[in-house]
Design a protein around this motif. Structure first.
Motif, mmCIF file in Angstrom:
data_model
loop_
_atom_site.group_PDB
_atom_site.id
_atom_site.type_symbol
_atom_site.label_atom_id
_atom_site.label_comp_id
_atom_site.label_asym_id
_atom_site.label_seq_id
_atom_site.Cartn_x
_atom_site.Cartn_y
_atom_site.Cartn_z
ATOM 1 N N THR A 1 0.846 -1.190 0.000
ATOM 2 C CA THR A 1 0.000 0.000 0.000
ATOM 3 C C THR A 1 0.880 1.238 0.000
ATOM 4 O O THR A 1 1.950 1.269 0.612
ATOM 5 N N GLY A 2 0.434 2.250 -0.726
ATOM 6 C CA GLY A 2 1.140 3.515 -0.792
ATOM 7 C C GLY A 2 0.306 4.619 -0.168
ATOM 8 O O GLY A 2 -0.668 4.365 0.542
ATOM 9 N N ALA A 3 0.668 5.843 -0.467
ATOM 10 C CA ALA A 3 -0.042 6.989 0.083
ATOM 11 C C ALA A 3 -1.371 7.201 -0.643
ATOM 12 O O ALA A 3 -1.500 6.920 -1.835
ATOM 13 N N LEU A 4 -2.355 7.675 0.086
ATOM 14 C CA LEU A 4 -3.659 8.068 -0.464
ATOM 15 C C LEU A 4 -4.350 6.945 -1.233
ATOM 16 O O LEU A 4 -4.952 7.162 -2.279
ATOM 17 N N GLY A 5 -4.236 5.729 -0.731
ATOM 18 C CA GLY A 5 -4.946 4.607 -1.345
ATOM 19 C C GLY A 5 -4.299 4.047 -2.597
ATOM 20 O O GLY A 5 -4.920 3.288 -3.327
ATOM 21 N N SER A 6 -3.058 4.406 -2.868
ATOM 22 C CA SER A 6 -2.371 3.878 -4.039
ATOM 23 C C SER A 6 -1.624 2.597 -3.681
ATOM 24 O O SER A 6 -1.516 2.226 -2.517
ATOM 25 N N PHE A 7 -1.102 1.913 -4.710
ATOM 26 C CA PHE A 7 -0.361 0.669 -4.518
ATOM 27 C C PHE A 7 0.926 0.716 -5.325
ATOM 28 O O PHE A 7 0.949 1.251 -6.440
ATOM 29 N N MET A 8 1.986 0.142 -4.744
ATOM 30 C CA MET A 8 3.298 0.133 -5.384
ATOM 31 C C MET A 8 3.740 -1.312 -5.611
ATOM 32 O O MET A 8 3.564 -2.165 -4.740
ATOM 33 N N LEU A 9 4.308 -1.582 -6.793
ATOM 34 C CA LEU A 9 4.806 -2.910 -7.145
ATOM 35 C C LEU A 9 6.323 -2.849 -7.197
ATOM 36 O O LEU A 9 6.887 -1.892 -7.746
ATOM 37 N N GLY A 10 6.982 -3.847 -6.651
ATOM 38 C CA GLY A 10 8.440 -3.863 -6.667
ATOM 39 C C GLY A 10 8.974 -5.233 -6.318
ATOM 40 O O GLY A 10 8.235 -6.202 -6.192
ATOM 41 N N ARG A 11 10.294 -5.298 -6.161
ATOM 42 C CA ARG A 11 10.943 -6.539 -5.729
ATOM 43 C C ARG A 11 11.864 -6.212 -4.565
ATOM 44 O O ARG A 11 12.334 -5.080 -4.431
ATOM 45 N N ASP A 12 12.084 -7.219 -3.734
ATOM 46 C CA ASP A 12 12.841 -7.000 -2.496
ATOM 47 C C ASP A 12 14.279 -6.569 -2.735
ATOM 48 O O ASP A 12 14.827 -5.784 -1.985
ATOM 49 N N ASN A 13 14.918 -7.074 -3.764
ATOM 50 C CA ASN A 13 16.338 -6.779 -3.986
ATOM 51 C C ASN A 13 16.562 -5.538 -4.847
ATOM 52 O O ASN A 13 17.664 -5.317 -5.323
ATOM 53 N N GLN A 14 15.540 -4.727 -5.044
ATOM 54 C CA GLN A 14 15.659 -3.528 -5.876
ATOM 55 C C GLN A 14 14.904 -2.393 -5.198
ATOM 56 O O GLN A 14 13.829 -2.593 -4.643
ATOM 57 N N ASN A 15 15.451 -1.201 -5.265
ATOM 58 C CA ASN A 15 14.851 -0.057 -4.595
ATOM 59 C C ASN A 15 13.781 0.639 -5.441
ATOM 60 O O ASN A 15 13.116 1.546 -4.971
ATOM 61 N N THR A 16 13.597 0.240 -6.689
ATOM 62 C CA THR A 16 12.646 0.881 -7.584
ATOM 63 C C THR A 16 11.276 0.226 -7.480
ATOM 64 O O THR A 16 11.163 -0.992 -7.408
ATOM 65 N N THR A 17 10.232 1.049 -7.491
ATOM 66 C CA THR A 17 8.856 0.555 -7.521
ATOM 67 C C THR A 17 8.089 1.327 -8.585
ATOM 68 O O THR A 17 8.514 2.409 -9.005
ATOM 69 N N ILE A 18 6.971 0.748 -9.018
ATOM 70 C CA ILE A 18 6.072 1.455 -9.922
ATOM 71 C C ILE A 18 4.687 1.491 -9.282
ATOM 72 O O ILE A 18 4.339 0.648 -8.461
ATOM 73 N N ARG A 19 3.919 2.480 -9.672
ATOM 74 C CA ARG A 19 2.557 2.617 -9.161
ATOM 75 C C ARG A 19 1.637 1.728 -10.001
ATOM 76 O O ARG A 19 1.733 1.709 -11.230
#
Length: 156
Positions: free
Chosen positions: A133-151
């Motif tokens: 879960t992200g801010a204001l009801g958004s969601f973020m997708l990512g992987r544990d070994n990487q610092n980058t996420t996408i909405r």
């Protein structure tokens, strides 16, 4: 016969009796024979898998009830108020891109998510990703070994 015995024994369990009874009543009210059978099969599968049936929600596409567990409802607009998850992990089974290059990702748990931002993010089939879960009801997708996420946004 075995499924019937399992379902019957679980029906008498006081903790889930009301929820299962409610879903059974919803299934019995479905007019189409195939949809009614699918509804009963979903309920049986949820009980066999040991999932606690927490609610049943009517699908927007048809009148067939969908059995939702806490994890199944992650990312949907209507969330169970008492049971919320901050992060889930799932394995990628299919990756598509639309004409604008946004990813559409299908996971092994049946959930389908769509990228809503324009960031580059490479996804491979059979890799495990997280959605949090992200801010204001958004969601973020990512992987544990990487610092980058996408909405992302859940489609179904």
């Amino acid at each position: 016969m075995r499924n019937t015995i399992l379902l019957t024994s679980l029906l008498f369990s006081s903790s889930i009796f009301a929820d299962v009874e409610h879903v059974l009543m919803q299934c019995s009210s479905v007019s189409d024979k195939l949809d009614r059978l699918i509804c009963y099969d979903k309920l049986t599968d949820a009980v066999k898998a040991g999932k606690n049936v927490t609610s049943a929600q009517l699908s927007a596409k048809d009148s067939t009830p969908k059995i939702l567990t806490v994890e199944d409802s992650f990312g949907l607009k209507e969330k169970p108020k008492d049971e919320q998850i901050e992060k889930i992990y799932a394995r990628v089974t299919k990756v598509d891109k639309n004409v604008y290059g946004a990813l559409k990702i299908t996971f092994d748990n049946g959930q389908v998510w769509k990228q809503t931002d324009a960031r580059y993010f490479k996804v491979k089939i059979d890799e495990t990703l997280f959605i949090k879960t992200g801010a204001l009801g958004s969601f973020m997708l990512g992987r544990d070994n990487q610092n980058t996420t996408i909405r992302v946004k859940r489609l179904y």
